[in-house]
Design an enzyme around this catalytic site. Structure first.
Site, mmCIF file in Angstrom:
data_model
loop_
_atom_site.group_PDB
_atom_site.id
_atom_site.type_symbol
_atom_site.label_atom_id
_atom_site.label_comp_id
_atom_site.label_asym_id
_atom_site.label_seq_id
_atom_site.Cartn_x
_atom_site.Cartn_y
_atom_site.Cartn_z
ATOM 1 N N ARG A 29 2.941 -11.164 4.712
ATOM 2 C CA ARG A 29 4.404 -11.166 4.706
ATOM 3 C C ARG A 29 5.043 -10.666 6.004
ATOM 4 N NH1 ARG A 29 6.220 -8.710 -0.977
ATOM 5 N NH2 ARG A 29 8.261 -9.321 -0.234
ATOM 6 N N ARG B 259 14.531 -1.421 -7.695
ATOM 7 C CA ARG B 259 13.094 -1.670 -7.813
ATOM 8 C C ARG B 259 12.711 -1.827 -9.269
ATOM 9 N NH1 ARG B 259 10.598 0.213 -3.243
ATOM 10 N NH2 ARG B 259 9.003 -1.255 -3.877
ATOM 11 N N LYS C 238 2.942 6.684 4.604
ATOM 12 C CA LYS C 238 2.398 5.334 4.641
ATOM 13 C C LYS C 238 2.110 4.863 6.064
ATOM 14 C CE LYS C 238 5.144 4.647 0.546
ATOM 15 N NZ LYS C 238 6.411 4.085 0.056
ATOM 16 N N PRO D 252 0.816 -1.200 0.000
ATOM 17 C CA PRO D 252 0.000 0.000 0.000
ATOM 18 C C PRO D 252 0.854 1.257 0.000
ATOM 19 C CG PRO D 252 -0.156 -1.197 2.085
ATOM 20 C CD PRO D 252 1.004 -1.731 1.348
ATOM 21 N N GLU D 253 0.465 2.189 -0.830
ATOM 22 C CA GLU D 253 1.090 3.510 -0.822
ATOM 23 C C GLU D 253 0.058 4.478 -0.269
ATOM 24 O OE1 GLU D 253 3.166 4.279 -4.537
ATOM 25 O OE2 GLU D 253 3.179 2.145 -4.978
ATOM 26 N N HIS E 46 -3.466 -15.611 8.231
ATOM 27 C CA HIS E 46 -2.486 -14.537 8.422
ATOM 28 C C HIS E 46 -2.949 -13.455 9.396
ATOM 29 C CE1 HIS E 46 -0.436 -16.500 5.219
ATOM 30 N NE2 HIS E 46 -1.280 -16.099 4.284
#
Length: 289
Positions: free
Chosen positions: A112, A278, A60, A2-3, A94
């Site tokens: 993650r 990136r 963020k 997410p940004e 999760h």
DNA sequence: AGTAGCACCTGATTGC
DNA sequence: TGCAATCAGGTGCTAC
């Protein structure tokens, strides 16, 4: 994942569905989820009984403003989700943290485990008041001091950010991703801003005119406002709002994920390379070095 | 001092 | 089909 637009969608959902939210019980299901606290048990002890009175954002990072003058920082990492349910829910894969108030549950889900919850003290001058978006009291968690104002913050000084950016020899994309210059920009929106402004992602920042760098930050803000209006960008089930719904901005992306396709502005073919470690997609024809 | 590189994770996809 | 390598929206530490 997410940004800033996705993070802001989550913040707005929390403001709507979990403000105020009294933490009657807290449960940490994975030790890394609160790794900045002394221990999960300590985190639970300090948070239980507190009331979250509102939700703020910078870049963020999201934080809940607690009734004891502290903050509950939420960082989504690459795959974090915050879901709010008003009735009993089935266990989710999760699940990392559960906060409960009566029948309502705030669930932190994070495949993650790069995301986390953390408690911190708020500090800052109440006279420094950014407009709206939950930062209205002007305070900031201590550990977020290094995070610059984000590109949706009306008080971001774009000229100053551009001057700071111009001091760097790094590729402009690396500087756009640097959260200490201006925050909120991640890999997707960096590529979008670079495409929109017609700048090559690998061009050293110091070799770009200040006005063009300002244009980059303005474009980043514009593309993020459009993304926000569509609920953010989702490529998969990893990004959802607090109700578990995806965003629809992916269909509007001009650069990210379009390698091999034709540029929407010229006749070039979009290319994918690596910049600053990136994956980077750009048009070699209209984003010249 | 500034910058590159890598580590931190899980899971999906790609290629042999 | 099977398995290893690669890649993914972020951040922050270490070592040049």
């Amino acid at each position: 994942m997410p940004e800033l637009p996705e993070v802001e969608v989550v913040r707005a959902g929390l403001e709507r569905l979990a403000s105020p939210f009294r933490v009657e019980t807290a449960q940490v299901c994975h030790p890394r989820a609160t790794r900045h606290s002394s221990s999960p048990a300590e985190f639970v002890r300090e948070l239980t009984g507190r009331t979250i009175e509102g939700w703020a954002v910078r870049g963020k990072y999201i934080w809940g403003i607690l009734d004891d003058g502290r903050a509950l920082i939420v960082h989504l990492g690459m795959s974090g989700q915050v879901l709010v349910d008003t009735h009993a829910v089935l266990p989710r894969r999760h699940t990392r943290i559960l906060l409960r108030q009566g029948d309502a549950t705030l669930t932190f889900v994070d495949q993650r485990t790069f995301g986390y919850f953390r408690l911190d003290t708020l500090e800052g001058d109440a006279a420094n008041v950014p407009a709206g978006r939950g930062q209205a009291d002007g305070r900031l968690p201590q550990v977020l001091r290094h995070v610059a104002r984000d590109v949706l913050d009306p008080n971001l000084d774009i000229a100053a950010a551009a001057r700071a950016a111009k001091l760097s020899a790094r590729p402009i994309k690396a500087v756009l991703l640097d959260q200490t210059v201006a925050s909120g920009i991640g890999n997707i929106y960096a590529d979008e801003a670079l495409w929109a402004a017609g700048v090559h992602p690998a061009k050293p920042a110091r070799r770009i005119a200040a006005w063009r760098i300002e244009e980059l930050y303005r474009q980043a803000g514009m593309v993020m406002r459009r993304a926000l209006a569509e609920g953010g960008t989702s490529f998969d089930t990893l990004y959802v709002n607090t109700a578990g719904e995806p965003g629809y901005f992916a269909r509007s992306l001009d650069a990210y994920g379009r390698a091999g396709e034709s540029c929407r502005r010229c006749t070039g073919i979009m290319e994918k390379t690596t910049v600053a470690g990136r994956g980077t997609t750009f048009c070699p024809r209209c984003q010249r070095k």
